[in-house]
Design an enzyme around this catalytic site. Structure first.
Site: not given
Length: 656
Positions: A299, A303, A573, A614-615, A633, A635
């Protein structure tokens, strides 16, 4: 530990009858009295008494308005963030609360003011008393008990004058008890801790690619060139002058980076970053970094390898939280984030709200840690300044922690927003469910059917980040889809982007229109319930809960260096530090022209969703369902969409 030794030396005391005055009532009562090796404390034993005061009711009622004043684009107060001192003053208990409690201590208990020490923020009053004084004051009996794992001092119930109920939250040691001398247990290695807490695995090696700057294989391996192309992020100027006060914060628990892994990544994928480039370390309660390659956590490596090249030459700050013992234990049980919040806001160490005050020993680490290998220093309170942007890639289920615990912590995220801090949290990697549990193979509630929202990303004052993916055969110039690999059992990391509706928090005003539009245009058709009452319903999700995530970014096929070699990984993440990096860069541009950081960004983005991509494709399965579908929009799997850096920059640069 003198207090603990004194208690261990005592013998059982003789119980006496207690006469309760008519104007006194039971304030707290234990549901089931403790019975493990239980004995009365002798009258002369001294107890460190703490009385938690109810925080300012007016402040709680006004908190959302205050945050919107400095965060909403149409507010005349936009960007006029508060100082920490102003926040502490606003939330401190009212003066009449402090006076009522101190007067009672003096009049009824003989505890003169000279013996009372109020905290700087007035959240609690502290004083030492003998058991005899405490029992007379609270009209109770104090016991010591030992359940084989830890010893506790407390009482089964205690009484207060009825006029103090509106002023006192709780008393400790009391029903909650005071824990001490924790037993020694096996200390998990940092390596064990990393794997227990990790929500993803690494593929042994990425697909071969002769040119890491090529965009031709972004459907197989996401490099920084892919990320920049997806979100129109400019290539950094390594020689640019940057603000030393605009580092990007990254929270890390049980995972630390190895410099060798960072250098391997820089050499192979971002040669404009010099080997040896490293984050600033803010160690909290024994957190250690860097570590050697064997003990490094995936992690931390991922990151930092995402954030450092994106924001370069801006720097990163790592908040490395808690010693090895506690990070290992926290990976499977306990709470999260309280020790981190303590370290960046000393007032949070004692802040009272919703029946919770300070850290909860049932869920949070206790310092000094007397266990073998534990951090022996005092708990760190207010020792670090929060960065303008903080990225968090950890989460738990809402159902794993008391609602009061989560609400109190959520207040602190709100206070950070008031001060101009933007916090981004990964939305989870199990769709509408969670990782398997002993009583739930699919991680879902009520016989594996009810959707499982996560903590802390359901707090309305954070920005929750879901994940997207460039699917096979697509390019960075095609629309992304919600990340979902569950259908492919051979995939190296089968997951779907977390999202849904909170069982603890209601829909915030800034999100209400977006949630309403979603149900009008893309209602999933599942049975639902209201007010988080899933136990007494046949519904699958909370219809009037805070929706998450708010936004999204790429989180699949991410290339990273870990364990001394190159791997592939992904998850929300990865999405969180990508989106956080975009906002950190925007802050840098605002600082250059004399403006401040953007702070809590949700109200601006919900008011201007056109600055995001927008996906509209994908779903996040879980709990035996298809989960929610991406739609036009907002979701509950990709939020408002992924960043478009130029559009976002123009919008935030236009604001005060």
């Amino acid at each position: 530990m003198r207090f603990a030794h004194a208690i261990l030396a005592t013998a059982a005391a003789t119980a006496t009858a207690i006469v309760i005055p008519s104007d006194h009532v039971i304030h707290e009562k234990r549901a089931t009295p403790g019975t493990f090796n239980r004995r009365r404390l002798e009258p002369h034993v001294r107890l460190p008494m703490r009385i938690g005061l109810k925080s300012n009711k007016v402040a709680r009622e006004s908190a959302e308005k205050w945050l919107m004043d400095v965060s909403h684009p149409k507010s005349t107060q936009y960007g006029k963030h508060w100082t920490q001192e102003e926040v502490v003053s606003a939330f401190a208990p009212a003066e009449d609360t402090v006076n009522a409690v101190t007067d009672w201590l003096g009049d009824s208990g003989g505890i003169e003011k000279a013996r009372i020490t109020p905290t700087k923020n007035k959240a609690w009053v502290a004083f030492d008393v003998t058991v005899e004084e405490a029992e007379r004051l609270l009209m109770t009996e104090y016991f010591e008990s030992d359940d084989g794992e830890r010893r506790t001092v407390g009482c089964d119930q205690y009484h207060l004058p009825s006029h103090l109920l509106e002023h006192v939250d709780y008393v400790t040691p009391g029903v909650k008890g005071l824990h001490f001398k924790p037993s020694k247990e096996k200390v998990l290695s940092k390596r064990d801790s990393n794997q227990a807490n990790r929500r993803k695995i690494f593929e042994p090696s990425p697909p071969s690619q002769s040119n890491s700057s090529s965009l031709d294989t972004c459907d197989q391996m996401i490099t920084h060139e892919c990320i920049r192309a997806l979100y129109n992020i400019p290539f950094p100027d390594p020689g640019a002058k940057v603000s030393p006060n605009n580092t990007m914060g990254i929270y890390l628990l049980s995972s630390a980076y190895a410099q060798e892994d960072l250098d391997m990544f820089f050499s192979n994928f971002t040669p404009y970053i010099a080997n040896g480039t490293a984050p600033i370390l803010n160690s909290i309660n024994g957190g250690v970094a860097p570590v050697d390659v064997f003990h490094a956590g995936p992690e931390a490596c991922m990151d930092l390898q995402l954030a450092i090249p994106l924001i370069h030459p801006q720097n990163t700050t790592v908040y490395q939280v808690d010693d090895d013992f506690w990070t290992a234990e926290q990976a499977t049980k306990g709470g999260m984030f309280n020790t981190f919040l303590d370290a960046i806001d000393g007032s949070y160490c004692t802040y009272e709200a919703y029946g919770e005050q300070g850290d909860n020993p049932d869920f949070d680490p206790v310092y000094p840690n007397e266990r073998e290998g534990g951090y022996k220093g005092e708990r760190m309170c207010g020792v670090y300044k929060p960065t303008n942007v903080i990225s968090i890639s950890y989460m738990k289920d809402e159902s794993e922690l008391p609602a009061a615990y989560q609400k109190r912590q959520c207040d602190e995220w709100l206070k950070l927003g008031l001060q101009g801090v933007s916090v981004f949290v990964a939305s989870g990697d199990s769709g509408v469910g969670d990782l398997p549990k002993p009583d739930s193979p699919n991680g879902c509630l009520r016989n594996g059917t009810v959707f499982t929202p996560g903590h802390p990303n359901t707090c309305p004052w954070l920005t929750s980040v879901g994940a997207t993916k460039v699917y096979p055969g697509k390019t960075v110039f095609d629309p992304e889809s919600a990340a979902n690999n569950l259908a492919d059992e051979t995939y190296y990391f089968p997951y779907s982007s977390g999202g849904g509706f909170s069982n603890v928090f209601g829909v915030p005003k800034y999100q209400s229109e977006a949630v309403r539009d979603y149900f009008e245009t893309a209602d999933p058709g599942y049975p639902h319930y209201y007010d988080g009452n899933w136990q007494n319903s046949t519904g699958l999700y909370n219809r009037n809960g805070r929706g998450f995530p708010d936004v999204a970014a790429n989180g699949d096929n991410i290339v990273a260096a870990f364990d001394g070699s190159i791997h592939m990984t992904g998850g929300t993440s990865a999405a969180a530090p990508i989106f956080a990096s975009v906002v950190n860069m925007i802050n840098e541009e605002r600082i250059k022209i004399g403006k401040g950081p953007v702070g809590f960004i949700n109200p601006v983005l919900y008011a201007s969703p056109e600055v995001l991509n927008d996906i509209k494709n994908g779903s996040n399965p879980g709990c035996g369902t298809n989960g929610f579908d991406a739609s036009k929009g907002w979701d509950p799997l990709t939020g408002l969409g992924t960043p478009d850096y130029p559009r976002m920059l123009d919008l935030f640069m236009s604001l005060p």
